[in-house]
Motif scaffolding. Structure first.
Motif, PDB file in Angstrom:
ATOM      1  N   MET A   1      -3.950 -85.550  41.163  1.00  0.00           N
ATOM      2  CA  MET A   1      -4.577 -85.045  39.953  1.00  0.00           C
ATOM      3  C   MET A   1      -4.264 -85.955  38.762  1.00  0.00           C
ATOM      4  SD  MET A   1      -3.856 -81.729  37.602  1.00  0.00           S
ATOM      5  CE  MET A   1      -2.258 -82.440  37.295  1.00  0.00           C
TER       6      MET A   1
ATOM      7  N   ARG B   1      -5.681 -78.167  32.799  1.00  0.00           N
ATOM      8  CA  ARG B   1      -5.364 -78.338  34.230  1.00  0.00           C
ATOM      9  C   ARG B   1      -6.279 -77.492  35.113  1.00  0.00           C
ATOM     10  NH1 ARG B   1      -0.609 -79.708  37.079  1.00  0.00           N
ATOM     11  NH2 ARG B   1       0.507 -79.800  35.114  1.00  0.00           N
TER      12      ARG B   1
ATOM     13  N   ARG C   1     -13.069 -83.403  37.553  1.00  0.00           N
ATOM     14  CA  ARG C   1     -13.202 -82.255  38.465  1.00  0.00           C
ATOM     15  C   ARG C   1     -14.005 -82.635  39.704  1.00  0.00           C
ATOM     16  NH1 ARG C   1     -16.595 -77.726  35.876  1.00  0.00           N
ATOM     17  NH2 ARG C   1     -14.767 -77.415  34.586  1.00  0.00           N
TER      18      ARG C   1
ATOM     19  N   ILE D   1      -5.302 -79.633  45.394  1.00  0.00           N
ATOM     20  CA  ILE D   1      -5.026 -81.046  45.131  1.00  0.00           C
ATOM     21  C   ILE D   1      -3.591 -81.151  44.618  1.00  0.00           C
ATOM     22  CG2 ILE D   1      -5.710 -83.075  43.776  1.00  0.00           C
ATOM     23  CD1 ILE D   1      -7.896 -82.156  45.689  1.00  0.00           C
TER      24      ILE D   1
ATOM     25  N   MET E   1     -12.023 -84.962  42.027  1.00  0.00           N
ATOM     26  CA  MET E   1     -10.866 -84.360  42.700  1.00  0.00           C
ATOM     27  C   MET E   1     -11.190 -84.004  44.147  1.00  0.00           C
ATOM     28  SD  MET E   1      -8.181 -84.065  40.801  1.00  0.00           S
ATOM     29  CE  MET E   1      -7.916 -84.470  39.101  1.00  0.00           C
TER      30      MET E   1
ATOM     31  N   LEU F   1      -8.802 -78.779  38.001  1.00  0.00           N
ATOM     32  CA  LEU F   1      -8.512 -78.377  39.383  1.00  0.00           C
ATOM     33  C   LEU F   1      -9.293 -77.144  39.790  1.00  0.00           C
ATOM     34  CD1 LEU F   1      -4.642 -78.803  39.468  1.00  0.00           C
ATOM     35  CD2 LEU F   1      -6.363 -80.274  40.527  1.00  0.00           C
TER      36      LEU F   1
END
Length: 182
Positions: A46, A32, A89, A41, A92, A36
């Protein structure tokens, strides 16, 4: 949009550019936290991006899911898995300028197709997408394709003009850069 780049706040400029290098770097932390990296976000977005790029499958293969530990450099993940995490990534942040260097080089054909479809859906028509690749399959995302050989442009045209020449992808010489412009 006609503004002098040097007159703009550098932080604003950085937020508008998404860059995926050829050699992906992951960091010690969780799956995670690697997706992120820049934060800010929501979970819903996500999870949508993770599903689009196949990161959800990486999470599903581990009992800790998105909380699985990732070693420095992404040790424990395959090259393709590291590439998928890094792609998620970049996406995002929803930049307006996308610079992707060999985004599918470590992926099998099925995963490459899924990633190509995700890129097509995520990149807005007004965005600038530049892809450097040896894999002509990504040219379908482009409005213009440049084929380079030894640092020189040897072909410049639409994907149909460049790739519709009857030559197979294996005989296409050089490195191509595909770009979609607004």
């Amino acid at each position: 949009d006609g503004a002098d780049l040097w007159e703009l706040n550098s932080q604003v400029v950085r937020q508008q550019i998404g860059y995926l290098p050829q050699d992906v770097q992951l960091f010690k932390g969780t799956l995670r936290s690697n997706v992120l990296l820049s934060g800010g976000i929501g979970d819903k977005r996500m999870l949508q991006i993770c599903a689009a790029f196949g990161v959800d499958r990486i999470a599903a293969d581990n009992p800790r899911g998105l909380e699985q530990e990732i070693s420095e450099g992404g040790q424990g993940l395959s090259g393709g898995q590291r590439q998928l995490v890094a792609l998620a990534r970049v996406f995002m942040n929803r930049p307006r300028v996308w610079l992707l260097d060999e985004p599918t080089a470590s992926l099998d054909n099925e995963t490459e197709t899924r990633v190509r479809d995700a890129i097509a859906e995520c990149v807005a028509p007004s965005d600038l997408l530049i892809i450097s690749t040896h894999r002509p399959r990504l040219a379908s995302l482009a409005t213009r394709v440049l084929v380079m050989q030894r640092g020189q442009v040897v072909a410049d045209g639409t994907p149909d003009q460049i790739l519709g020449t009857g030559r197979s992808s294996e005989t296409q010489a050089g490195r191509s850069a595909a770009a979609r412009t607004p």
